[in-house]
Design a protein around this motif. Structure first.
Motif, short mmCIF file in Angstrom:
data_model
loop_
_atom_site.label_atom_id
_atom_site.label_comp_id
_atom_site.label_asym_id
_atom_site.label_seq_id
_atom_site.Cartn_x
_atom_site.Cartn_y
_atom_site.Cartn_z
N UNK A 181 0.78 -1.23 0.00
CA UNK A 181 0.00 0.00 0.00
C UNK A 181 0.82 1.29 0.00
N UNK A 182 2.09 1.19 -0.29
CA UNK A 182 2.87 2.42 -0.45
C UNK A 182 4.07 2.18 -1.36
N UNK A 183 4.33 3.20 -2.20
CA UNK A 183 5.54 3.13 -3.03
C UNK A 183 6.45 4.32 -2.68
N UNK A 184 6.17 4.97 -1.59
CA UNK A 184 6.96 6.15 -1.21
C UNK A 184 8.44 5.79 -1.15
N UNK A 185 9.23 6.55 -1.91
CA UNK A 185 10.69 6.38 -1.99
C UNK A 185 11.15 5.02 -2.50
N UNK A 186 10.24 4.24 -3.05
CA UNK A 186 10.66 2.98 -3.67
C UNK A 186 10.99 3.25 -5.13
N UNK A 187 12.03 2.60 -5.62
CA UNK A 187 12.37 2.80 -7.03
C UNK A 187 11.48 1.90 -7.90
N UNK A 188 10.80 2.53 -8.84
CA UNK A 188 9.97 1.77 -9.79
C UNK A 188 10.54 2.01 -11.18
N UNK A 189 10.88 0.94 -11.87
CA UNK A 189 11.42 1.06 -13.23
C UNK A 189 10.26 1.08 -14.21
N UNK A 190 10.29 2.06 -15.11
CA UNK A 190 9.24 2.15 -16.13
C UNK A 190 9.88 1.77 -17.46
N UNK A 191 9.45 0.66 -18.02
CA UNK A 191 9.98 0.25 -19.32
C UNK A 191 8.96 0.62 -20.40
N UNK A 192 9.32 1.60 -21.20
CA UNK A 192 8.44 2.05 -22.27
C UNK A 192 7.65 3.27 -21.86
N UNK A 193 7.74 4.31 -22.67
CA UNK A 193 6.99 5.54 -22.38
C UNK A 193 6.12 5.95 -23.58
N UNK A 208 15.69 -1.68 -8.24
CA UNK A 208 14.27 -1.31 -8.22
C UNK A 208 13.46 -2.31 -7.39
N UNK A 209 12.34 -1.82 -6.88
CA UNK A 209 11.41 -2.72 -6.17
C UNK A 209 10.44 -3.34 -7.18
N UNK A 210 10.15 -2.57 -8.23
CA UNK A 210 9.16 -3.06 -9.20
C UNK A 210 9.52 -2.61 -10.60
N UNK A 211 9.07 -3.41 -11.58
CA UNK A 211 9.23 -3.07 -13.00
C UNK A 211 7.83 -2.94 -13.59
N UNK A 212 7.60 -1.83 -14.30
CA UNK A 212 6.31 -1.65 -15.00
C UNK A 212 6.57 -1.65 -16.49
N UNK A 213 5.89 -2.48 -17.23
CA UNK A 213 6.06 -2.46 -18.69
C UNK A 213 4.86 -1.71 -19.28
N UNK A 214 5.14 -0.58 -19.90
CA UNK A 214 4.03 0.27 -20.37
C UNK A 214 3.96 0.41 -21.88
N UNK A 215 5.00 -0.04 -22.60
CA UNK A 215 4.94 -0.06 -24.07
C UNK A 215 5.42 -1.44 -24.52
N UNK A 216 4.82 -1.94 -25.59
CA UNK A 216 5.11 -3.33 -25.98
C UNK A 216 6.33 -3.46 -26.91
#
Ligand SMILES: NC(=O)C1=CN([C@@H]2O[C@H](COP(=O)(O)OP(=O)(O)OC[C@H]3O[C@@H](n4cnc5c(N)ncnc54)[C@H](O)[C@@H]3O)[C@@H](O)[C@H]2O)C=CC1
Ligand SMILES: O=C(O)[C@H]1O[C@H](OP(=O)(O)OP(=O)(O)OC[C@H]2O[C@@H](n3ccc(=O)[nH]c3=O)[C@H](O)[C@@H]2O)[C@H](O)[C@@H](O)[C@@H]1O
Length: 480
Positions: A320-332, A413-421
């Motif tokens: 329930x929190x991502x404060x100060x956690x590194x999240x990698x965004x793959x694809x913009x 990173x704590x998490x990876x988000x894939x946002x472009x294919x």
């Protein structure tokens, strides 16, 4: 020699005119723009837009029968056919703000055509415009005509970014609308003969002006509606244990429905779907059709729901929190094979995560840091104006770093988000990524591009849109 001039050297004007020049060597094509930087880029080795196959076409014709220039008035003066492919953003102020199309650029283009013309011209609407725009343009031109005759045609463009050249080489259809008068028919035939140099005649449809204008808005609304339909199903799949890929495949096997455009995603983006549906909604409201307006509005509402559902899923599953956690965004970018970020769902997802104080590290193979920083600091709809009229010095968004490598983005990173294919994301070494991440390590796949089971074997907690949920995610609320 027939001369064509196109006002607007953007994603539509540039590729469309380059293909006309390639396929019609006997026509001279000039693409003009008020943006000096854009024209300079078209005349350089670094074209202003990334589009597979475009550079090859431009190189074949540039300097022969294809020219890019800022001398707008000279080329309009000389042209027999003037295409207008300028911005038609959503209005941000005044009557119809947030919905209606802003026709400022169109109107000034029309007034300029009237000012400089000394011979009869065919004026072609290439931009996507509200129904009946041709009538307004006709009025501007005829009230300032000095005896010159104009024929207005509607010739909406159906290319999709990333596949623009292939779409232009082999279009499903070319649509030309004109006045139902002898002069109107003649103008339609003139434009038809341009496309007929490479498009089979049975794919060139001719209609009246209003059908052509409305067909463009309708086509985009139908396409976006399919995505919202499958995305709505994706939420139900997650709730029930069904798999949206299997459901979409089974549904699409019905030949009346068809397989295409049924990929569930974090939401649709791009410069047009939202803008054109808002415009359609406004037109319905203005024509006293509130129920019809409400129906199309839902397509956008589901798209917004899908984006916030994704952010909520991410935050809630990470305690329930991502404060100060590194999240990698793959694809913009809003889809693969383009550097275009207009209305990309990545903006909403990043802003949602920043709202929860995440630390973002963003990687996209085609989008620059400057563009990403601008996008994350710009007001809604500002992005759809000519580049030099957008805010010049965006405040850099702190907590965002932009890197040039997926491994760099995902390190620690704590998490990876894939946002472009992007295809390259399918080939990443996820074991290496996992080894360099904080644990538990999460992957949130907004495009269903990775093999979730393989990633689970490595040790990741994986969320894929519309797929059966990991035990970890099952009890987490994902409401918008
Ligand atoms: N991007 C896409 O894939 C598609 C876009 N469309 C429609 O085509 C139109 C143009 O879209 P894009 O090419 O994406 O926009 P864009 O922003 O890439 O290009 C528009 C260009 O017009 C220029 N411009 C504005 N006013 C001008 C004027 N008075 N004289 C000369 N140049 C002027 C701007 O500087 C800009 O370079 C829009 O109506 C859009 O809805 C239609 C089909 C596909
Ligand atoms: O008027 C326009 O601007 C153009 O809009 C779209 O083209 P485009 O926005 O370039 O790209 P699409 O392939 O349609 O994708 C739009 C968005 O929908 C998403 N999408 C697409 C298909 C799908 O199954 N699922 C899905 O989420 C894409 O990722 C992307 O974010 C239309 O496909 C074109 O026909 C139209 O000319």
């Amino acid at each position: 020699m027939v001369k064509i001039c196109c006002l607007g050297a953007g994603y539509v004007g540039g590729p469309t005119m380059a293909v006309i020049a390639l396929k019609c060597p006997s026509i001279e094509v000039a693409v003009v723009d008020i943006s000096v930087a854009r024209i300079a880029a078209w005349n350089s080795d670094q074209l202003p837009i990334y589009e597979p196959g475009l550079e090859e076409v431009v190189k074949k014709c540039r300097g022969k029968n294809l020219f890019f220039s800022t001398d707008v008035e000279k080329h309009v003066f000389e042209a027999d056919i003037v295409f207008v492919s300028v911005n038609t953003p959503t209005k941000t102020r005044g009557l119809g703000a947030g919905k209606a199309a802003d026709l400022t650029y169109w109107e000034s283009a029309a007034r300029m055509i009237a000012d400089v013309s000394k011979s009869d011209k065919i004026v072609v609407e290439k931009s996507t415009v509200p129904v009946k725009t041709a009538e307004a343009i006709e009025k501007i031109l005829t009230h300032n005509s000095k005896g010159i005759k104009y024929q207005i045609l509607s010739n909406p463009e159906f290319l999709a970014e990333g596949t623009a050249i292939q779409d232009l080489f082999n279009p499903d259809r070319v649509l030309i609308g004109g006045r139902e008068t002898p002069e109107g028919y003649k103008a339609v035939q003139t434009l038809k003969s341009v496309y007929a140099q490479w498009v089979p005649e049975d794919r060139i449809l001719t209609t009246n002006l209003w059908s052509a204008e409305l067909s463009k808005l309708a086509a985009n609304a139908f396409l976006a509606q399919r995505i919202s339909s499958v995305n709505a199903m994706s939420a139900l799949c997650e709730a029930t244990g069904a798999d949206v890929t299997e459901v979409a495949y089974a549904v699409g096997k019905d030949t009346r429905i068809g397989q295409k455009f049924l990929n569930a995603s974090v939401g649709f983006g791009g410069s047009c779907f939202q803008k054109d549906i808002l415009n359609l909604v406004y037109i319905c409201e203005c024509n006293g059709l509130p129920e019809v307006a409400e129906y199309w509005k839902q397509v956008i509402k589901i798209n917004d729901y899908q984006k916030s559902r994704f952010v909520n899923r991410l935050v809630s599953s990470m305690f329930n929190t991502v404060a100060n956690k590194k999240v990698a965004i793959l694809g913009f970018a809003f889809k693969k094979d383009t550097g275009d970020t207009r209305e990309t769902p990545a903006i909403d997802v990043c802003q949602g995560l920043l709202g929860d104080k995440a630390q973002l590290s963003i990687y996209d193979p085609q989008v620059t840091e400057d563009q990403i920083q601008r996008d994350l600091s710009m007001n809604k709809f500002d992005w759809d104006h000519p580049l030099h009229l957008q805010p010049m010095s965006p405040t850099t968004v702190k907590k965002v770093s932009v890197v040039w490598d997926a491994y760099d983005a995902t390190k620690d990173a704590h998490a990876v988000c894939i946002l472009t294919e992007w295809d390259e994301f399918k080939k990443l070494d996820f074991q290496r990524i996992y080894d360099n991440m904080q644990k538990p390590a999460f992957v949130f796949d907004g495009r269903n591009v990775v093999d979730a089971n393989k990633l689970r074997e490595i040790g990741f907690i994986v969320y894929s849109i519309g797929k059966p949920l990991d035990a970890w995610l099952k009890d987490m609320p994902a409401v918008a």
